[in-house]
Design a protein around this motif. Structure first.
Motif, PDB file in Angstrom:
ATOM      1  N   ALA A   1       0.838  -1.192   0.000  1.00  0.00           N
ATOM      2  CA  ALA A   1       0.000   0.000   0.000  1.00  0.00           C
ATOM      3  C   ALA A   1       0.876   1.247   0.000  1.00  0.00           C
ATOM      4  O   ALA A   1       1.827   1.343   0.772  1.00  0.00           O
ATOM      5  CB  ALA A   1      -0.914  -0.002   1.215  1.00  0.00           C
ATOM      6  N   LEU A   2       0.563   2.185  -0.867  1.00  0.00           N
ATOM      7  CA  LEU A   2       1.322   3.430  -0.933  1.00  0.00           C
ATOM      8  C   LEU A   2       0.926   4.329   0.233  1.00  0.00           C
ATOM      9  O   LEU A   2      -0.243   4.673   0.375  1.00  0.00           O
ATOM     10  CB  LEU A   2       1.049   4.143  -2.254  1.00  0.00           C
ATOM     11  CG  LEU A   2       1.944   5.339  -2.550  1.00  0.00           C
ATOM     12  CD1 LEU A   2       3.340   4.868  -2.930  1.00  0.00           C
ATOM     13  CD2 LEU A   2       1.352   6.187  -3.660  1.00  0.00           C
ATOM     14  N   PRO A   3       1.851   4.696   1.113  1.00  0.00           N
ATOM     15  CA  PRO A   3       1.479   5.533   2.260  1.00  0.00           C
ATOM     16  C   PRO A   3       1.131   6.947   1.819  1.00  0.00           C
ATOM     17  O   PRO A   3       1.577   7.423   0.775  1.00  0.00           O
ATOM     18  CB  PRO A   3       2.752   5.522   3.119  1.00  0.00           C
ATOM     19  CG  PRO A   3       3.855   5.199   2.176  1.00  0.00           C
ATOM     20  CD  PRO A   3       3.273   4.327   1.112  1.00  0.00           C
ATOM     21  N   VAL A   4       0.308   7.622   2.621  1.00  0.00           N
ATOM     22  CA  VAL A   4       0.006   9.026   2.365  1.00  0.00           C
ATOM     23  C   VAL A   4       1.289   9.828   2.528  1.00  0.00           C
ATOM     24  O   VAL A   4       2.016   9.656   3.508  1.00  0.00           O
ATOM     25  CB  VAL A   4      -1.076   9.528   3.342  1.00  0.00           C
ATOM     26  CG1 VAL A   4      -1.297  11.025   3.175  1.00  0.00           C
ATOM     27  CG2 VAL A   4      -2.376   8.770   3.126  1.00  0.00           C
ATOM     28  N   TYR A   5       1.581  10.710   1.569  1.00  0.00           N
ATOM     29  CA  TYR A   5       2.834  11.445   1.641  1.00  0.00           C
ATOM     30  C   TYR A   5       2.759  12.501   2.735  1.00  0.00           C
ATOM     31  O   TYR A   5       1.824  13.308   2.789  1.00  0.00           O
ATOM     32  CB  TYR A   5       3.157  12.121   0.309  1.00  0.00           C
ATOM     33  CG  TYR A   5       4.515  12.775   0.340  1.00  0.00           C
ATOM     34  CD1 TYR A   5       5.667  12.006   0.273  1.00  0.00           C
ATOM     35  CD2 TYR A   5       4.650  14.157   0.474  1.00  0.00           C
ATOM     36  CE1 TYR A   5       6.922  12.585   0.323  1.00  0.00           C
ATOM     37  CE2 TYR A   5       5.902  14.740   0.525  1.00  0.00           C
ATOM     38  CZ  TYR A   5       7.032  13.950   0.454  1.00  0.00           C
ATOM     39  OH  TYR A   5       8.274  14.532   0.513  1.00  0.00           O
ATOM     40  N   ARG A   6       3.764  12.496   3.595  1.00  0.00           N
ATOM     41  CA  ARG A   6       3.888  13.491   4.649  1.00  0.00           C
ATOM     42  C   ARG A   6       5.142  14.328   4.402  1.00  0.00           C
ATOM     43  O   ARG A   6       6.172  13.810   3.982  1.00  0.00           O
ATOM     44  CB  ARG A   6       3.923  12.828   6.029  1.00  0.00           C
ATOM     45  CG  ARG A   6       2.592  12.143   6.355  1.00  0.00           C
ATOM     46  CD  ARG A   6       2.481  11.665   7.782  1.00  0.00           C
ATOM     47  NE  ARG A   6       1.145  11.098   8.012  1.00  0.00           N
ATOM     48  CZ  ARG A   6       0.069  11.819   8.327  1.00  0.00           C
ATOM     49  NH1 ARG A   6       0.199  13.125   8.501  1.00  0.00           N
ATOM     50  NH2 ARG A   6      -1.102  11.252   8.503  1.00  0.00           N
TER      51      ARG A   6
ATOM     52  N   ALA B   1       6.532  19.693   8.699  1.00  0.00           N
ATOM     53  CA  ALA B   1       7.058  18.328   8.642  1.00  0.00           C
ATOM     54  C   ALA B   1       6.130  17.361   9.367  1.00  0.00           C
ATOM     55  O   ALA B   1       5.653  17.638  10.463  1.00  0.00           O
ATOM     56  CB  ALA B   1       8.457  18.266   9.252  1.00  0.00           C
ATOM     57  N   GLY B   2       5.862  16.240   8.726  1.00  0.00           N
ATOM     58  CA  GLY B   2       4.992  15.239   9.310  1.00  0.00           C
ATOM     59  C   GLY B   2       3.530  15.416   8.954  1.00  0.00           C
ATOM     60  O   GLY B   2       2.719  14.527   9.227  1.00  0.00           O
ATOM     61  N   LYS B   3       3.183  16.535   8.343  1.00  0.00           N
ATOM     62  CA  LYS B   3       1.796  16.788   7.957  1.00  0.00           C
ATOM     63  C   LYS B   3       1.569  16.465   6.479  1.00  0.00           C
ATOM     64  O   LYS B   3       2.505  16.437   5.677  1.00  0.00           O
ATOM     65  CB  LYS B   3       1.410  18.250   8.220  1.00  0.00           C
ATOM     66  CG  LYS B   3       1.298  18.626   9.687  1.00  0.00           C
ATOM     67  CD  LYS B   3       0.808  20.059   9.830  1.00  0.00           C
ATOM     68  CE  LYS B   3       0.446  20.401  11.274  1.00  0.00           C
ATOM     69  NZ  LYS B   3       1.594  20.337  12.174  1.00  0.00           N
TER      70      LYS B   3
ATOM     71  N   PRO C   1      14.652   9.759  -4.361  1.00  0.00           N
ATOM     72  CA  PRO C   1      13.956   9.296  -5.559  1.00  0.00           C
ATOM     73  C   PRO C   1      12.850  10.219  -6.048  1.00  0.00           C
ATOM     74  O   PRO C   1      12.402  10.104  -7.191  1.00  0.00           O
ATOM     75  CB  PRO C   1      13.381   7.942  -5.125  1.00  0.00           C
ATOM     76  CG  PRO C   1      13.174   8.100  -3.652  1.00  0.00           C
ATOM     77  CD  PRO C   1      14.304   8.962  -3.170  1.00  0.00           C
ATOM     78  N   GLY C   2      12.364  11.121  -5.196  1.00  0.00           N
ATOM     79  CA  GLY C   2      11.280  11.997  -5.616  1.00  0.00           C
ATOM     80  C   GLY C   2       9.918  11.341  -5.539  1.00  0.00           C
ATOM     81  O   GLY C   2       8.924  11.914  -5.983  1.00  0.00           O
ATOM     82  N   ARG C   3       9.844  10.143  -5.008  1.00  0.00           N
ATOM     83  CA  ARG C   3       8.581   9.416  -4.860  1.00  0.00           C
ATOM     84  C   ARG C   3       8.810   8.283  -3.875  1.00  0.00           C
ATOM     85  O   ARG C   3       9.946   7.918  -3.592  1.00  0.00           O
ATOM     86  CB  ARG C   3       8.120   8.837  -6.204  1.00  0.00           C
ATOM     87  CG  ARG C   3       9.144   7.898  -6.842  1.00  0.00           C
ATOM     88  CD  ARG C   3       8.666   7.387  -8.202  1.00  0.00           C
ATOM     89  NE  ARG C   3       9.685   6.596  -8.871  1.00  0.00           N
ATOM     90  CZ  ARG C   3       9.870   5.296  -8.700  1.00  0.00           C
ATOM     91  NH1 ARG C   3       9.109   4.638  -7.850  1.00  0.00           N
ATOM     92  NH2 ARG C   3      10.810   4.648  -9.350  1.00  0.00           N
ATOM     93  N   TYR C   4       7.737   7.722  -3.368  1.00  0.00           N
ATOM     94  CA  TYR C   4       7.864   6.554  -2.514  1.00  0.00           C
ATOM     95  C   TYR C   4       8.308   5.364  -3.353  1.00  0.00           C
ATOM     96  O   TYR C   4       7.906   5.208  -4.510  1.00  0.00           O
ATOM     97  CB  TYR C   4       6.532   6.215  -1.836  1.00  0.00           C
ATOM     98  CG  TYR C   4       6.235   7.066  -0.623  1.00  0.00           C
ATOM     99  CD1 TYR C   4       7.090   7.060   0.460  1.00  0.00           C
ATOM    100  CD2 TYR C   4       5.103   7.863  -0.572  1.00  0.00           C
ATOM    101  CE1 TYR C   4       6.829   7.835   1.576  1.00  0.00           C
ATOM    102  CE2 TYR C   4       4.821   8.631   0.540  1.00  0.00           C
ATOM    103  CZ  TYR C   4       5.694   8.610   1.611  1.00  0.00           C
ATOM    104  OH  TYR C   4       5.436   9.376   2.720  1.00  0.00           O
ATOM    105  N   VAL C   5       9.144   4.520  -2.764  1.00  0.00           N
ATOM    106  CA  VAL C   5       9.613   3.316  -3.455  1.00  0.00           C
ATOM    107  C   VAL C   5       9.473   2.118  -2.528  1.00  0.00           C
ATOM    108  O   VAL C   5       9.374   2.255  -1.315  1.00  0.00           O
ATOM    109  CB  VAL C   5      11.089   3.443  -3.908  1.00  0.00           C
ATOM    110  CG1 VAL C   5      11.264   4.565  -4.904  1.00  0.00           C
ATOM    111  CG2 VAL C   5      12.018   3.632  -2.709  1.00  0.00           C
TER     112      VAL C   5
END
Length: 201
Positions: free
Chosen positions: A32-37, A77-79, A130-134
């Motif tokens: 699952a792709l986490p929500v970006y914080r 940060a964290g939001k 990377p500029g994105r979740y991996v």
């Protein structure tokens, strides 16, 4: 005036999660792709509808804060972007008649703060942005792949949490050394979060 629909702005999905519906019989789910914080070092684009003087790009400082006119310092940060929108809207409320604040939108313009490290028996250890979740699998690919002596079933992800460091064991031997990959194996590949250190023994 009807308010525009508010949509969570997230980073582009990794290639493994993009595209149309999978064909029948194909593996249909992965990690699952986490929500970006937001992370320190990220660059955000902030817009207030019809308020040109309040439209700007800001960089999240090392302490995790940003500064915004009429609101002041905001802990970013964290939001999520939606949470920051709410903070800015609340801070501007007393500047408008009846507290009717124009729509505020926040987007991640450059996720430069999303970084992780890979060390140990890989061909190109280092720190990556990377500029994105991996996934863990993609993280090893960015590090040039594991070398022939790596213990792929003893990988550890060291993660920073509010209560301290935690270690997350991971096994990739069944994926990288097998002739076939099961759906369960794909679902169990961990996602990498900002600040993680991947240790490949």
């Amino acid at each position: 005036r009807r308010r525009r629909q508010r949509i969570e702005r997230v980073l582009p999905l990794p290639l493994a999660f993009q595209g149309a519906q999978p064909a029948a019989g194909a593996v249909q789910s992965g990690p699952a792709l986490p929500v970006y914080r937001i992370n320190p070092g990220d660059e955000l684009e902030i817009n207030v509808w019809r308020e040109d003087q309040l439209q700007r790009a800001v960089k999240v400082l090392p302490d995790g804060t940003i500064a915004f006119p009429l609101v002041g310092s905001i802990q970013a940060a964290g939001k999520t972007t939606v949470e920051i929108e709410s903070v800015i809207s609340a801070g501007l409320a007393n500047k408008y008649v009846d507290g009717k604040v124009p729509d505020v939108t926040v987007a991640v313009r450059s996720p430069a703060g999303l970084q992780f490290s890979v060390i140990g028996k890989v061909k190109g250890a280092g720190t990556f942005t990377p500029g994105r979740y991996v996934t863990l699998l993609e993280a090893l690919s960015l590090a040039g792949g594991a070398d022939e002596f790596a213990s792929l079933d003893s990988i550890v992800i060291v993660r920073k949490t509010a209560t301290g460091l935690v270690s997350i064991p991971a096994r990739l031997g069944g994926i990288l050394r097998s002739k076939s990959v099961s759906a369960d194996a794909v679902r169990n590949i961990p996602m990498i979060e900002s600040g993680d250190t991947v240790i490949v023994p």
